[in-house]
Structures are given as structure tokens and as C-alpha cells.
Design a protein around this motif. Structure first.
Motif, short mmCIF file in Angstrom:
data_model
loop_
_atom_site.label_atom_id
_atom_site.label_comp_id
_atom_site.label_asym_id
_atom_site.label_seq_id
_atom_site.Cartn_x
_atom_site.Cartn_y
_atom_site.Cartn_z
N TYR A 45 16.86 -15.87 -6.26
CA TYR A 45 16.67 -14.53 -6.82
C TYR A 45 15.21 -14.26 -7.15
N SER A 46 14.55 -15.30 -7.71
CA SER A 46 13.17 -15.04 -8.13
C SER A 46 12.29 -14.82 -6.90
N GLN A 47 12.64 -15.49 -5.80
CA GLN A 47 11.89 -15.24 -4.56
C GLN A 47 12.08 -13.79 -4.09
N GLU A 48 13.35 -13.35 -4.21
CA GLU A 48 13.63 -11.97 -3.80
C GLU A 48 12.87 -10.97 -4.67
N LEU A 49 12.88 -11.28 -5.98
CA LEU A 49 12.17 -10.39 -6.89
C LEU A 49 10.68 -10.38 -6.57
N ASP A 50 10.14 -11.58 -6.29
CA ASP A 50 8.73 -11.66 -5.91
C ASP A 50 8.45 -10.79 -4.69
N ALA A 51 9.34 -10.91 -3.71
CA ALA A 51 9.13 -10.14 -2.48
C ALA A 51 9.12 -8.65 -2.79
N ALA A 52 10.07 -8.22 -3.64
CA ALA A 52 10.16 -6.80 -3.99
C ALA A 52 8.93 -6.37 -4.78
N ALA A 53 8.50 -7.23 -5.70
CA ALA A 53 7.33 -6.91 -6.52
C ALA A 53 6.08 -6.85 -5.65
N ASN A 54 5.99 -7.78 -4.70
CA ASN A 54 4.85 -7.78 -3.79
C ASN A 54 4.81 -6.54 -2.93
N GLU A 55 5.98 -6.16 -2.44
CA GLU A 55 6.02 -4.97 -1.59
C GLU A 55 5.59 -3.74 -2.39
N ARG A 56 6.05 -3.69 -3.62
CA ARG A 56 5.71 -2.58 -4.48
C ARG A 56 4.20 -2.51 -4.74
N LEU A 57 3.65 -3.69 -5.01
CA LEU A 57 2.22 -3.77 -5.27
C LEU A 57 1.42 -3.39 -4.02
N PHE A 58 1.90 -3.87 -2.89
CA PHE A 58 1.26 -3.56 -1.62
C PHE A 58 1.24 -2.04 -1.41
N ILE A 59 2.41 -1.42 -1.58
CA ILE A 59 2.50 0.03 -1.36
C ILE A 59 1.61 0.78 -2.35
N GLU A 60 1.64 0.32 -3.61
CA GLU A 60 0.83 0.96 -4.63
C GLU A 60 -0.66 0.95 -4.24
N ASN A 61 -1.13 -0.21 -3.80
CA ASN A 61 -2.53 -0.33 -3.40
C ASN A 61 -2.86 0.49 -2.17
N GLU A 62 -1.97 0.39 -1.18
CA GLU A 62 -2.23 1.08 0.09
C GLU A 62 -2.17 2.60 -0.05
N LEU A 63 -1.33 3.06 -0.99
CA LEU A 63 -1.22 4.50 -1.21
C LEU A 63 -2.56 5.11 -1.61
N ARG A 64 -3.32 4.31 -2.39
CA ARG A 64 -4.62 4.81 -2.84
C ARG A 64 -5.56 5.06 -1.66
N ILE A 65 -5.43 4.23 -0.64
CA ILE A 65 -6.31 4.32 0.52
C ILE A 65 -5.82 5.38 1.51
N ALA A 66 -4.49 5.49 1.57
CA ALA A 66 -3.86 6.23 2.67
C ALA A 66 -4.27 7.70 2.77
N LEU A 67 -4.44 8.34 1.60
CA LEU A 67 -4.80 9.77 1.64
C LEU A 67 -6.17 9.95 2.29
N LYS A 68 -7.14 9.19 1.82
CA LYS A 68 -8.51 9.28 2.36
C LYS A 68 -8.55 8.90 3.83
N ALA A 69 -7.76 7.89 4.17
CA ALA A 69 -7.75 7.38 5.55
C ALA A 69 -6.90 8.25 6.49
N LYS A 70 -6.37 9.35 5.94
CA LYS A 70 -5.55 10.28 6.73
C LYS A 70 -4.37 9.61 7.43
N GLN A 71 -3.67 8.77 6.68
CA GLN A 71 -2.49 8.11 7.26
C GLN A 71 -1.21 8.93 7.11
N PHE A 72 -1.29 10.03 6.37
CA PHE A 72 -0.11 10.87 6.19
C PHE A 72 -0.09 12.02 7.18
N LYS A 73 1.12 12.37 7.56
CA LYS A 73 1.33 13.55 8.40
C LYS A 73 2.55 14.27 7.86
N LEU A 74 2.67 15.54 8.21
CA LEU A 74 3.92 16.22 7.90
C LEU A 74 4.70 16.43 9.18
#
Ligand code: C2E
Ligand code: MG
Ligand code: MG
Ligand code: MG
Length: 280
Positions: A13-42
């Protein structure tokens, strides 16, 4: 034995939680970059009048194409953008981009609605009204063509504050829809106090038509209620001819779903519109 197993389970379970926490952290960090880097589209999903085959409008849906991870669906990152507050900036980008695109369509003679999803944090943000009026001014978007989609849960916490905010939005001339209708907890007595223009019947009620009798009853009841309250009604997630015909029989003519089109790129919107015109 049992102890070892217990330890393993915990480890698992703790491995799973780590994976989920890591993914969340990854997304949180990447979100900051994504707008400037024009990674979003509609992408835009047509809302079609099934009787006349007119496109009455589009819903703008955000797409994130990450350079390494590929496509990351909104359900994976909107709640994180919401939790960090990034949603306010991201949402502002969505509103402006969608209004600009809508103005391009209007130049091509396609004067439909443009629906945009708001998140709870955006809706409650003090800056929402000034952001909206700035964007409307900058883009020259006719306010009545802009539709903001809210969910029931966003309206139900502090109902009085929500009603005040809804009226502020309405003062700008912008239209309001309740998204995913029927899945939240809004009480019907509040519904008539919300100055909204449209209900969107949630896909979960539509998807099992015609197999699920209960879903058919609920869908028909929502449509009838919307009509009594003089609200427009759109059915979401319409995938089959049978579903479309059931909705027609129950007086819901505006549909959105794979039956007519999935969300499509901006560059595909005009040809979709033209192909539908040829059929009608
Ligand atoms: P939603 O606003 O209820 O959007 C409808 C979702 O159903 C979209 O998923 C759409 O692609 C999908 N859909 C449409 N027709 C069909 C159909 O016939 N069958 C099936 N199976 N699915 C269909 P998507 O694009 O993954 O978006 C998911 C949710 O993410 C949206 O639900 C909305 O709540 C949120 N979202 C998307 N874009 C934005 C945005 O710009 N801002 C905010 N705050 N939320 C957004
Ligand atoms: Mg929506
Ligand atoms: Mg929806
Ligand atoms: Mg939704």
C-alpha cells in the motif's frame, strides 16, 4: 506468517501511495511549466440540434500534451490545478482562447455559443467578474454567446454567495449552464433561485438508454422539469441513434456526444460544421 503478510501488505500500500503522491507532485510541478511552454490546447465538441442539424454551439475542453508523458486527460490534472490555485490562471487562458476562437468562427459565419467549464475555485475567485469583462472587451466576444458551465456542488456550499455571484455574471450578459445535472445534490427548491439558462443532463443517465428503465425515467423527468422552469436542456454523452431518438421523443433536441462528434481540434471545426450543413 500473518505478521510477514501484514508487513508486505503495508509495504504494498505504501508503495502505491508513494506512486500516487509522486504522480501528483509531478503534475503539480509540470503544470507550472505547461502554460508558458504552450502545452495546452482546447478541443471543441459540437452541440447539435438533432431536428435541424444546426450546430448551436461548442463546448471547449482542455487538452494537455506533455512532451514526455503524452496526453494527460483533464480528470488527471484539473483537481490538482484547483488545489494549488493554478486553475485561476489556467482558467483565464481557457476563457480567452475559447473567446478568440469563437470570434474566428463568427467571422466565418458561424455564430454559435461557446461553453466553458468553470471550476469551483474560479467561480469563487474575486477576480472572476473582472477577468470576464476584460476578456469580453479584449476579444469583442458578444457576451450572450459565452456560456459558463458550473456544477451543482459548486453552488450548494454557500448558496447565498453563489446566487450573488451568479447574478454578477448574468449582469455581464453571459449565460449559465449547470453541467452534469442530476449527479450533484442541488435541491430543486434552489434550482429556481439560480439564474441559470441551461441544464446539461449528465452522461451517466444517457449512456444506458434504452437498457436502463430508471435512467430513462430520470432523463425524461429532468427534461420535463427543465421545460417547466423554462431552461434550455442539453443531453451529454449521446452516442447512439436510439439515444438521440429517445431524447427527441422526450423533447430534448440539443445533444452533445460521440453520435455527432467527439471533441475536435480547432482546425477541424469548420469542416465539421460544413459537413453537417450538407446533411440538413
Ligand atoms: P464535462 O464538462 O462534463 O465534459 C464532458 C466530458 O465527456 C468530456 O471529457 C468529453 O470528452 C466527454 N464526452 C463527450 N461526449 C461523450 C460521449 O459521447 N461518450 C463519452 N464516453 N464521453 C463523452 P473530457 O474532455 O475528458 O473532460 C472531462 C472533464 O474535465 C469535463 O467534464 C470537465 O469537468 C473537466 N474539464 C475539461 N476542460 C476543462 C476546462 O477547461 N476547465 C475546467 N475547469 N474543467 C475542464
Ligand atoms: Mg462541461
Ligand atoms: Mg458534463
Ligand atoms: Mg464533469
Amino acid at each position: 506468517e500473518a505478521k510477514a503478510k501484514g508487513r508486505n501488505t503495508f509495504h504494498f500500500y505504501s508503495q502505491e501511495l508513494d506512486a500516487a503522491a509522486n504522480e501528483r507532485l509531478f503534475i503539480e510541478n509540470e503544470l507550472r511549466i505547461a502554460l508558458k511552454a504552450k502545452q495546452f490546447k482546447l478541443h471543441y465538441q459540437p452541440q447539435v440540434n438533432s431536428q435541424t442539424l444546426e450546430v448551436i454551439g461548442y463546448e471547449a475542453l482542455i487538452r494537455w500534451y506533455h512532451p514526455e508523458k503524452g496526453y494527460i486527460p483533464p480528470d488527471k490534472f484539473i483537481h490538482i490545478a484547483e488545489a494549488t490555485g493554478m486553475i485561476v490562471e489556467l482558467g483565464e487562458w481557457v476563457i480567452e482562447e475559447a473567446c478568440r476562437f469563437s470570434m474566428q468562427l463568427q467571422t466565418l459565419g458561424q455564430a454559435g455559443n461557446m461553453s466553458i467549464n468553470l471550476s469551483a475555485r474560479q467561480f469563487k475567485d474575486d477576480r472572476l467578474i473582472s477577468t470576464l469583462s476584460d476578456v469580453l472587451e479584449r476579444t469583442q466576444m458578444p457576451p450572450h454567446l459565452l456560456h459558463l458551465e458550473l456544477t451543482e456542488s459548486m453552488l450548494m456550499g454557500d448558496v447565498e454567495a453563489a446566487i450573488t455571484q451568479l447574478h454578477e455574471i448574468k449582469k455581464l450578459g453571459v449565460a449559465l449552464s449547470i453541467d452534469d445535472f442530476g449527479t450533484g445534490y442541488s435541491s430543486l427548491s434552489y434550482l429556481k433561485r439560480f439564474p441559470v439558462d441551461m441544464l446539461k443532463v449528465d452522461r451517466s443517465f444517457v449512456q444506458d438508454i434504452p437498457e436502463d428503465q430508471n435512467d430513462m425515467e430520470i432523463t425524461a423527468a429532468i427534461i420535463a422539469m427543465a421545460q417547466k422552469l423554462k431552461l434550455q436542456v442539453v443531453a451529454e454523452g449521446v452516442e447512439t441513434q436510439e439515444q438521440m431518438e429517445f431524447l427527441q421523443k422526450n423533447n430534448c433536441f440539443i445533444v452533445q456526444g460521440y453520435f455527432y462528434s467527439p471533441p475536435i481540434k480547432a482546425s477541424e471545426v469548420h469542416s465539421f460544421y460544413q459537413s453537417l450543413q450538407h446533411q440538413s
